[in-house]
Every structure is written in structure tokens, then in C-alpha cells.
Write a protein that holds these residues in place. Structure first.
Motif, PDB file in Angstrom:
ATOM      1  N   GLU A  57       0.158   3.658 -14.239  1.00  0.00           N
ATOM      2  CA  GLU A  57       1.882   4.072 -14.480  1.00  0.00           C
ATOM      3  C   GLU A  57       1.504   3.476 -12.598  1.00  0.00           C
ATOM      4  O   GLU A  57       3.157   3.110 -11.613  1.00  0.00           O
ATOM      5  CB  GLU A  57       1.914   5.083 -14.393  1.00  0.00           C
ATOM      6  CG  GLU A  57       1.890   5.497 -16.075  1.00  0.00           C
ATOM      7  CD  GLU A  57       2.173   6.636 -16.092  1.00  0.00           C
ATOM      8  OE1 GLU A  57       2.566   7.258 -17.508  1.00  0.00           O
ATOM      9  OE2 GLU A  57       2.670   7.551 -15.493  1.00  0.00           O
ATOM     10  N   ILE A  58       0.809   3.752 -11.969  1.00  0.00           N
ATOM     11  CA  ILE A  58       1.234   2.780 -10.658  1.00  0.00           C
ATOM     12  C   ILE A  58      -0.650   1.828  -9.909  1.00  0.00           C
ATOM     13  O   ILE A  58      -1.427   2.665 -10.869  1.00  0.00           O
ATOM     14  CB  ILE A  58       0.396   4.608  -9.094  1.00  0.00           C
ATOM     15  CG1 ILE A  58       1.916   4.710  -9.727  1.00  0.00           C
ATOM     16  CG2 ILE A  58       0.470   3.920  -8.131  1.00  0.00           C
ATOM     17  CD1 ILE A  58       1.458   6.372  -8.979  1.00  0.00           C
ATOM     18  N   LYS A  59      -0.510   0.984  -9.669  1.00  0.00           N
ATOM     19  CA  LYS A  59      -1.115  -0.185  -9.717  1.00  0.00           C
ATOM     20  C   LYS A  59      -1.812  -0.228  -8.137  1.00  0.00           C
ATOM     21  O   LYS A  59      -2.351  -0.864  -7.755  1.00  0.00           O
ATOM     22  CB  LYS A  59      -1.078  -0.798 -10.474  1.00  0.00           C
ATOM     23  CG  LYS A  59      -0.364  -0.632 -12.160  1.00  0.00           C
ATOM     24  CD  LYS A  59      -0.487  -2.163 -12.707  1.00  0.00           C
ATOM     25  CE  LYS A  59      -0.379  -2.221 -13.421  1.00  0.00           C
ATOM     26  NZ  LYS A  59       0.174  -2.742 -14.710  1.00  0.00           N
ATOM     27  N   ASP A  60      -0.838   0.044  -7.574  1.00  0.00           N
ATOM     28  CA  ASP A  60      -0.572  -0.159  -6.048  1.00  0.00           C
ATOM     29  C   ASP A  60      -2.629   0.160  -5.151  1.00  0.00           C
ATOM     30  O   ASP A  60      -3.142   1.078  -5.665  1.00  0.00           O
ATOM     31  CB  ASP A  60       0.274   0.427  -4.499  1.00  0.00           C
ATOM     32  CG  ASP A  60       1.590  -0.439  -5.883  1.00  0.00           C
ATOM     33  OD1 ASP A  60       1.554   0.438  -6.881  1.00  0.00           O
ATOM     34  OD2 ASP A  60       2.430  -1.610  -4.980  1.00  0.00           O
ATOM     35  N   MET A  80       0.860  -1.108   0.022  1.00  0.00           N
ATOM     36  CA  MET A  80       0.162  -0.210   0.320  1.00  0.00           C
ATOM     37  C   MET A  80       0.546   1.615   0.368  1.00  0.00           C
ATOM     38  O   MET A  80       2.168   1.196   0.497  1.00  0.00           O
ATOM     39  CB  MET A  80      -0.933   0.071   1.865  1.00  0.00           C
ATOM     40  CG  MET A  80      -1.929   1.106   1.568  1.00  0.00           C
ATOM     41  SD  MET A  80      -2.696   1.072   2.541  1.00  0.00           S
ATOM     42  CE  MET A  80      -1.702   2.132   3.613  1.00  0.00           C
ATOM     43  N   ILE A  81       0.524   2.543  -0.789  1.00  0.00           N
ATOM     44  CA  ILE A  81       1.138   3.582  -1.203  1.00  0.00           C
ATOM     45  C   ILE A  81      -0.014   4.237   0.528  1.00  0.00           C
ATOM     46  O   ILE A  81      -1.166   4.967   0.016  1.00  0.00           O
ATOM     47  CB  ILE A  81       1.112   4.049  -2.144  1.00  0.00           C
ATOM     48  CG1 ILE A  81       1.894   3.544  -2.879  1.00  0.00           C
ATOM     49  CG2 ILE A  81       2.024   5.652  -1.892  1.00  0.00           C
ATOM     50  CD1 ILE A  81       2.328   3.365  -4.780  1.00  0.00           C
ATOM     51  N   PHE A  82       1.610   5.485   1.145  1.00  0.00           N
ATOM     52  CA  PHE A  82       0.592   6.332   2.080  1.00  0.00           C
ATOM     53  C   PHE A  82       0.595   6.994   0.958  1.00  0.00           C
ATOM     54  O   PHE A  82       2.107   7.967   1.141  1.00  0.00           O
ATOM     55  CB  PHE A  82       0.611   5.986   3.849  1.00  0.00           C
ATOM     56  CG  PHE A  82      -0.214   7.003   4.055  1.00  0.00           C
ATOM     57  CD1 PHE A  82      -1.708   7.064   3.897  1.00  0.00           C
ATOM     58  CD2 PHE A  82       0.984   7.154   5.583  1.00  0.00           C
ATOM     59  CE1 PHE A  82      -1.789   8.305   5.151  1.00  0.00           C
ATOM     60  CE2 PHE A  82       0.414   8.647   6.680  1.00  0.00           C
ATOM     61  CZ  PHE A  82      -0.876   8.907   6.103  1.00  0.00           C
ATOM     62  N   ILE A  83       0.009   8.356   1.061  1.00  0.00           N
ATOM     63  CA  ILE A  83       0.104   9.432   0.868  1.00  0.00           C
ATOM     64  C   ILE A  83      -0.649  10.886   2.130  1.00  0.00           C
ATOM     65  O   ILE A  83      -1.320  11.086   2.277  1.00  0.00           O
ATOM     66  CB  ILE A  83      -0.079  10.012  -0.398  1.00  0.00           C
ATOM     67  CG1 ILE A  83      -0.619   9.404  -1.359  1.00  0.00           C
ATOM     68  CG2 ILE A  83      -0.165  11.769  -0.888  1.00  0.00           C
ATOM     69  CD1 ILE A  83      -0.937   9.281  -2.528  1.00  0.00           C
ATOM     70  N   THR A  84       0.652  11.403   2.478  1.00  0.00           N
ATOM     71  CA  THR A  84       0.686  12.573   3.628  1.00  0.00           C
ATOM     72  C   THR A  84       1.190  13.803   2.571  1.00  0.00           C
ATOM     73  O   THR A  84       1.885  14.135   2.758  1.00  0.00           O
ATOM     74  CB  THR A  84       0.867  12.806   4.768  1.00  0.00           C
ATOM     75  OG1 THR A  84       0.144  13.344   5.759  1.00  0.00           O
ATOM     76  CG2 THR A  84       2.038  11.791   5.207  1.00  0.00           C
ATOM     77  N   VAL A  85       0.535  15.362   2.905  1.00  0.00           N
ATOM     78  CA  VAL A  85       0.475  16.691   2.406  1.00  0.00           C
ATOM     79  C   VAL A  85       0.911  16.997   3.718  1.00  0.00           C
ATOM     80  O   VAL A  85       1.111  18.414   3.627  1.00  0.00           O
ATOM     81  CB  VAL A  85      -0.330  16.295   1.274  1.00  0.00           C
ATOM     82  CG1 VAL A  85      -0.312  16.026  -0.330  1.00  0.00           C
ATOM     83  CG2 VAL A  85      -1.254  17.490   1.727  1.00  0.00           C
TER      84      VAL A  85
END
Length: 525
Positions: free
Chosen positions: A28-31, A1-6
Motif C-alpha cells: 500500500e506504500i511503495k515510497d 521519499m517519506i520521512f517519519i519522525t515520532v
């Protein structure tokens, strides 16, 4: 899993979110992706997101993910590295309105040198950066990392401080003229003005004040405004300010501020309208076409209009589509307090003016219903004064509520602090509001809130999460909500904890001042 935090600061990071969204749509991103998007208003289409997470939720996302994608802030990067995560860092840039200056570029470069992050300086290449991070081994955390980061930050802060000193010596200050009622006036709007006028702003900002209204009879008000308008002419002639920040409610306040704004725009001054009026929507809808035209013109011509919530933004945009509207919630300084504990006998609190619009009679009527139903183990504090005070006192005596209800009169800030510590639940039965400071202050002290669902209150009080919302005038629902809290201590504990979390995440004055400051600098360009 990718976790994004801004990050949880007031600035958006729409550029990064949009780039990731597009990369997902192109395959391009499949996660799986989950994002905390903070103050960004980009509408995400291809992955799950939330505005803010509390501390525990945030750390769980860090623990569960494989890759962290974040801005160039030290806190998240160090926290992620400690957990053995691979980090992709994308610096925020000032030219996109994502931050005040470009120090994050230098920070990311330094992190990149020590191998702690995979840097991405161009959002269009975010998918490549993520793939590059996947192939790298996570850098093990070593105990002196924070010392390195502290040194980097100190160096960058020093460099930018020197640059700021140099710039300020070459450029004149941005001069802000704050405009509203006399500062001795009471009420929520003046509480916000006091925050603004006493804050320690950037040294390139300079503030002065113009009072255009004072309480009293009509003649006194007219004479006071006439003198203020004459003074404004003089200030313009002397070129004494660059931006006027006008605070406004409705009725007479609108008509005065319309004249002020017109004069300032005519003479090339930047105009900010800060709308506080809880009944402004009714004021517009019930007005004649000539008044409606003036209001539409007023917001369209202003360089920026600040409103207290999304509902207000939608309303102003519906009547003045070409207006520049910015949502900035009222905010408070978060007090440093220990975990709140409920009193043995629950104490309900009302803070505000005792006027008909505030619906305090509904509060007392609901309390009377509770007692008649056999629930009498509670207290009520009513803090405020106003035209309804005598009527409310009479109702209290007539219905035998004097042992339960205590009228405290108008209280100062020091008394209010103690009262918030002594109380358990804030009740606001208003028929019209914006986003009252009283609610935000209550949240910051861990008080659950029972309120009418008006204005932008639903952005601070989430029904069933940190309190209850009900329709204005629904006394039965108010009584039921009061009874639920009185009879369920565990519910109070849950609500109290959530109130404090919401205050910290959404209504810290740090965010408030950053957003206001950002507007000043943008208009001064």
C-alpha cells in the motif's frame, strides 16, 4: 521519499510504526521510507530507521523528503511546512501509553482546519492519508503561522490545566515514598535520588522519603535499618503512601530492600525497584541457589523494575522472565554553555570514589606509560576520596607523576561544574558500572570519554564517535587511547561535538522525568 519522525520524547509510538510497516508489506506504500523512531521499541522490518538524529541530520531529512509523517507536535509540523512539505499528522493517544494526555487530537484538528496537515486519526488508514497528502498542494508558509500555533497551544494548555485542576480537586494525590540510603550519603545513586526529590513534579504527585541505610559499622547499620523498618510499619498502618520507589544496589542493599518490598506487597502497596548496582550481575551469579531464588522472586513480584540500560534489562529478564522491566537511562540537566574549546595542554579528569573497582590505578599506570614513551604534555585531575587514595598517592610520588597528577579530594556540585568546564577528557577505568552520572555530566559539557566497556556505558559512549571503549584492565589500550586524543586535536573537536549531541538527544533529564512520571501514573490506575 517519506520521512517519519515520532519526536524525541520518552514515550513510544509503536502503533504508528507497526501500521506503516504493515502497509509497506501489503504494497500500500511503495515510497522509500526513513524514520527517526525515538524511544519506540517496535522492531521495524520493511523500512530504514534510526533512534535519533542530530539537528543537522534531521533538517537534511526534512529537506530531502516529499512527505513528512509525524505525531501531533507543533515543532515538526511548523518546520516541515516552512520547507514546503506535505505533512501527515497522527496524534499520539494516552490510552496506548504514547503521551500523558490527549491534547494532540485537538492540535491536529486545528492544524487540519487551516490546511497545514492531512490528519490521520486511525493508524490503520495511514496509507490512505499518505495518498491523500500526495494529491494535495503543499500549503505555503506565512509569517503569522507560528502566532496561530502559539494561540492554539495556549488554548489547549489552558483547557487541560482547568481539567487538571478539576480532577485534582476530586481525586486524592498519588503518594510516593522514596526509599534508599540517608540523603547525606555520597555516590552516584544518591545523585539520582537528589534529582528525583528536588524535581518539580506534577501537582498530583506527593513525595516523602524513608532512609534505610547509613555509613558506619555493622551495629550502627543494623540499628538504623531496624528503626527504618519500624517506621515503615507505621507508615503502612497510617496508609501514608500508595507507591514505594526503592533504590537498590547489591549485597546488604538487596537484603534490606527485599524485606521492605515484601512488607509493602503484603500490605497492598505498589512497588518500584530502581536497580543501580554495578556489580549486581556478579552478586547474582556468585550467590547460592537460595539467594538466586530470592532475587528472582524479588523482581517477579515488583510491579515495575527500572534498569539503566538494555543490557541490564536482558539480564533481569533472563533470570526473571515474568518481571516488568523498564529501561530508563540516568540523565542530567543539559547546561547552557558555549561551544567547548580544548585547553592548550589536554586535561584528563576522573570523577568518582577512589576504590579498587574504579580502576584508578590503571589510569595512573597508563599515564606513566605515556610519559615513558615521550608524551608528557598533559595534566590529570582526580576528584574523589576512598580507601585507595593513599595507595594512589604513593604510586604518583614513586613514579614521578606529581607534576602531572593533582588529587582534588571530594568536590561539591558547584566545584564539579567548574571542573567539567576546565577539563578536556573524562576517563573512567572501572571494572563494573551501571550508567554513571559522571559520564553523562561529562557528555553534557562536551567532554570526550575514555571508558571501560561495562554495564550500559556503550549506550552513552560510542567507540570512535565520542570517545573510546576498552576492556577493563587493558592498560596498554587505555594508554593508546589517551595518546590518540593528546596528539590529534581535530579528533578531540569531533568527539566533543558528538558528546554534546548525544547528551541532548538521549540523556536530557526532561525525558528521564517524563518516563518516571509515566510509571507513577500507570501504577496508580
Amino acid at each position: 521519499m517519506i520521512f517519519i519522525t515520532v519526536g524525541s520524547r520518552s514515550f513510544q509510538f509503536n502503533r504508528l510504526l507497526e501500521a506503516i510497516d504493515k502497509a509497506v508489506s501489503r504494497g500500500e506504500i511503495k515510497d522509500n521510507i526513513y524514520a527517526q523512531i525515538g524511544s519506540s521499541d517496535y522492531k521495524v522490518k520493511n523500512f530504514k530507521c534510526i533512534d535519533f538524529l542530530n539537528h543537522d541530520e534531521f533538517n537534511k531529512c526534512l529537506d530531502d523528503c516529499d512527505i513528512v509523517v509525524t505525531h501531533g507536535g507543533t515543532g515538526v509540523i511548523v518546520n516541515a511546512v516552512k520547507r514546503g512539505k506535505r505533512v501527515v499528522a497522527v496524534p499520539r493517544l494516552a490510552r496506548y501509553g504514547e503521551v500523558v494526555d490527549d491534547h494532540q487530537i485537538q492540535l491536529v484538528k486545528e492544524f487540519e482546519k487551516v490546511g497545514m496537515v492531512t490528519a490521520c486519526y486511525d493508524c490503520d488508514h495511514i496509507a490512505d492519508a499518505i495518498q491523500k497528502a500526495v494529491k494535495k498542494e503543499a500549503v505555503p508558509y506565512v509569517s503569522n503561522t507560528q502566532n496561530i500555533i502559539d494561540s492554539i497551544e495556549d488554548m489547549i494548555k489552558e483547557n487541560f490545566a482547568q481539567k487538571a485542576d478539576h480532577d485534582s480537586s476530586e481525586n486524592k494525590k498519588i503518594r510516593i515514598l522514596m526509599c534508599s540510603s540517608a540523603r547525606s550519603e555520597k555516590g552516584g545513586m544518591n545523585s539520582v535520588i537528589e534529582q528525583l526529590m528536588t524535581h518539580e513534579w506534577d501537582e498530583d504527585l506527593e513525595f516523602s522519603y524513608l532512609a534505610t541505610h547509613i555509613s558506619g559499622n555493622s551495629v550502627k547499620k543494623i540499628l538504623f535499618f531496624a528503626k527504618a523498618y519500624k517506621k515503615l510499619h507505621s507508615l503502612i498502618k497510617k496508609n501514608a503512601f500508595d507507591i514505594i520507589h526503592i533504590h537498590m544496589s547489591y549485597k546488604g542493599s538487596f537484603h534490606r530492600k527485599y524485606m521492605v518490598a515484601k512488607l509493602c506487597k503484603k500490605n497492598g502497596k505498589k512497588v518500584i525497584i530502581h536497580l543501580h548496582g554495578s556489580e549486581f550481575k556478579d552478586f547474582y551469579n556468585n550467590g547460592k541457589e537460595k539467594l538466586k531464588k530470592k532475587i528472582r522472586e524479588f523482581f517477579t513480584e515488583a510491579d515495575c523494575s527500572i534498569v539503566l540500560g538494555e543490557a541490564w534489562k536482558q539480564f533481569i529478564k533472563s533470570i526473571a522472565p515474568n518481571s516488568n522491566i523498564v529501561v530508563i537511562n540516568n540523565a542530567i540537566k543539559i547546561p547552557n554553555i558555549s561551544v567547548k574549546k580544548e585547553n592548550d595542554i589536554p586535561v584528563f579528569l576522573f570523577l568518582g570514589a577512589l576504590i579498587k573497582r574504579k580502576g584508578v590505578i590503571d589510569f595512573l599506570t597508563a599515564a606513566n606509560q605515556l610519559i615513558k614513551s615521550g608524551v608528557s604534555d598533559f595534566k590529570i585531575f582526580i576528584a574523589g576520596t576512598g580507601e585507595e587514595e593513599e595507595k594512589l598517592a604513593e604510586y604518583t610520588i614513586k613514579n614521578g607523576l606529581t607534576d602531572i597528577v593533582q588529587f582534588l579530594g571530594w568536590i561539591n556540585n558547584e566545584q564539579k561544574t567548574e571542573l567539567l568546564k576546565q577539563s578536556d577528557i573524562l576517563v573512567l577505568p572501572s571494572y563494573n558500572e551501571g550508567l554513571p552520572i559522571a559520564i553523562l555530566e561529562a557528555l553534557s559539557y562536551g567532554l570526550p570519554v575514555i571508558s571501560t566497556n561495562v554495564g550500559s556505558i556503550s549506550e552513552a559512549v560510542i567507540d570512535g564517535t565520542n570517545g573510546f571503549l576498552y576492556t577493563p584492565g587493558d592498560v596498554d589500550k587505555l594508554a593508546m587511547n589517551m595518546k590518540q586524543i593528546v596528539e590529534a586535536p581535530n579528533l578531540w573537536n569531533k568527539f566533543s561535538s558528538e558528546s554534546r549531541n548525544i547528551a541532548e538527544q538521549k540523556f536530557s533529564d526532561v525525558t528521564f522525568f517524563e518516563k518516571i512520571e509515566n510509571i507513577y501514573f500507570k501504577l496508580a490506575k
